[in-house]
Scaffold this motif. Structure first.
Motif, PDB file in Angstrom:
ATOM      1  N   ALA A   1     -18.298 -14.923  43.444  1.00  0.00           N
ATOM      2  CA  ALA A   1     -18.785 -14.077  44.541  1.00  0.00           C
ATOM      3  C   ALA A   1     -18.341 -12.630  44.401  1.00  0.00           C
ATOM      4  CB  ALA A   1     -18.281 -14.630  45.872  1.00  0.00           C
ATOM      5  N   GLN A   2     -19.159 -11.767  44.939  1.00  0.00           N
ATOM      6  CA  GLN A   2     -18.790 -10.363  45.132  1.00  0.00           C
ATOM      7  C   GLN A   2     -18.441 -10.212  46.607  1.00  0.00           C
ATOM      8  OE1 GLN A   2     -21.944  -7.537  44.473  1.00  0.00           O
ATOM      9  NE2 GLN A   2     -20.553  -5.806  44.485  1.00  0.00           N
TER      10      GLN A   2
ATOM     11  N   ARG B   1     -16.246  -9.721  53.398  1.00  0.00           N
ATOM     12  CA  ARG B   1     -17.241 -10.785  53.569  1.00  0.00           C
ATOM     13  C   ARG B   1     -17.950 -11.035  52.236  1.00  0.00           C
ATOM     14  NH1 ARG B   1     -20.510  -9.115  58.895  1.00  0.00           N
ATOM     15  NH2 ARG B   1     -20.933 -11.317  59.105  1.00  0.00           N
ATOM     16  N   ILE B   2     -18.588 -12.175  52.131  1.00  0.00           N
ATOM     17  CA  ILE B   2     -19.303 -12.516  50.898  1.00  0.00           C
ATOM     18  C   ILE B   2     -20.617 -11.747  50.864  1.00  0.00           C
ATOM     19  CG2 ILE B   2     -20.402 -14.353  49.596  1.00  0.00           C
ATOM     20  CD1 ILE B   2     -18.366 -16.295  50.941  1.00  0.00           C
ATOM     21  N   HIS B   3     -20.758 -10.924  49.829  1.00  0.00           N
ATOM     22  CA  HIS B   3     -21.971 -10.119  49.666  1.00  0.00           C
ATOM     23  C   HIS B   3     -22.967 -10.815  48.737  1.00  0.00           C
ATOM     24  CE1 HIS B   3     -24.639  -6.763  49.167  1.00  0.00           C
ATOM     25  NE2 HIS B   3     -24.340  -6.633  47.892  1.00  0.00           N
TER      26      HIS B   3
ATOM     27  N   ASP C   1     -21.888 -11.303  54.454  1.00  0.00           N
ATOM     28  CA  ASP C   1     -22.302  -9.919  54.608  1.00  0.00           C
ATOM     29  C   ASP C   1     -23.748  -9.918  55.129  1.00  0.00           C
ATOM     30  OD1 ASP C   1     -21.687  -6.977  53.479  1.00  0.00           O
ATOM     31  OD2 ASP C   1     -23.779  -7.461  53.027  1.00  0.00           O
ATOM     32  N   PRO C   2     -24.143  -8.934  55.936  1.00  0.00           N
ATOM     33  CA  PRO C   2     -25.529  -8.903  56.422  1.00  0.00           C
ATOM     34  C   PRO C   2     -26.571  -8.879  55.296  1.00  0.00           C
ATOM     35  CG  PRO C   2     -24.178  -7.358  57.643  1.00  0.00           C
ATOM     36  CD  PRO C   2     -23.322  -7.877  56.519  1.00  0.00           C
ATOM     37  N   GLU C   3     -26.168  -8.431  54.106  1.00  0.00           N
ATOM     38  CA  GLU C   3     -27.087  -8.396  52.967  1.00  0.00           C
ATOM     39  C   GLU C   3     -26.716  -9.465  51.933  1.00  0.00           C
ATOM     40  OE1 GLU C   3     -27.017  -4.380  51.536  1.00  0.00           O
ATOM     41  OE2 GLU C   3     -27.888  -3.596  53.384  1.00  0.00           O
ATOM     42  N   ILE C   4     -26.308 -10.636  52.405  1.00  0.00           N
ATOM     43  CA  ILE C   4     -25.891 -11.737  51.536  1.00  0.00           C
ATOM     44  C   ILE C   4     -26.999 -12.091  50.550  1.00  0.00           C
ATOM     45  CG2 ILE C   4     -26.656 -13.513  53.171  1.00  0.00           C
ATOM     46  CD1 ILE C   4     -23.498 -14.119  51.297  1.00  0.00           C
ATOM     47  N   HIS C   5     -26.588 -12.512  49.385  1.00  0.00           N
ATOM     48  CA  HIS C   5     -27.492 -12.970  48.331  1.00  0.00           C
ATOM     49  C   HIS C   5     -26.856 -14.243  47.783  1.00  0.00           C
ATOM     50  CE1 HIS C   5     -30.316 -12.126  44.931  1.00  0.00           C
ATOM     51  NE2 HIS C   5     -29.461 -12.896  44.303  1.00  0.00           N
ATOM     52  N   TYR C   6     -27.464 -15.420  48.021  1.00  0.00           N
ATOM     53  CA  TYR C   6     -26.882 -16.721  47.673  1.00  0.00           C
ATOM     54  C   TYR C   6     -27.796 -17.460  46.703  1.00  0.00           C
ATOM     55  CZ  TYR C   6     -25.494 -21.607  48.066  1.00  0.00           C
ATOM     56  OH  TYR C   6     -25.099 -22.881  47.775  1.00  0.00           O
TER      57      TYR C   6
END
Length: 139
Positions: free
Chosen positions: A108-109, A114-116, A27-32
């Motif tokens: 993951a959320q 897509r993975i957020h 996701d464009p706002e991914i948090h990993y």
């Protein structure tokens, strides 16, 4: 994207040594986060740079599914393992030429296919023991 296809693509990105492989699944706002990130990574490019560190020390690194992925429509978990041989110097650690298997799980959320947000859990101590950097428990 269906959750199995999404995590298959995620594992291919880690295994394929292609920095561009993360963009389609993130996701464009991914948090990993994982045990080796001092702070969350917040872009596909940042995750690719993080993966490049792994690839530098473990050129044969690959990630494989170890069980069924669970998905409730918003959150998913994906059991996996990393298989790799430490053949190159890595941030001051001389190559040990040891093969390691590190089991983990990603939680993951998922947003819009897509993975957020994703947090990967694995036993960093066990990885260090396998590399010969730390002693086995109880020794």
């Amino acid at each position: 994207m269906e959750v199995d296809a999404l995590f298959d693509a995620w594992e291919r990105a880690w295994s394929g040594r292609d920095p561009g492989g993360f963009e389609p699944v993130c996701d464009p706002e991914i948090h990993y986060e994982d045990p080796l990130t001092p702070e969350p990574l917040e872009s596909a490019e940042a995750i690719a740079r993080h993966a490049a560190r792994l690839w530098a020390g473990f050129p044969d690194a690959r990630v494989q599914q170890t069980g069924p992925r669970l998905f409730d429509g918003e959150r998913a978990s994906a059991p996996m393992k990393l298989l790799a041989t430490h053949t190159q110097e890595l941030e001051g650690l001389t190559a040990t030429n040891r093969f390691i298997i590190v089991h983990g799980v990603a939680y993951a959320q998922i947003r819009d296919g897509r993975i957020h947000r994703i947090r990967v859990f694995f036993d960093l101590y066990d990885a260090a023991v396998q590399l010969g950097v730390l002693p086995k428990p109880g020794t």
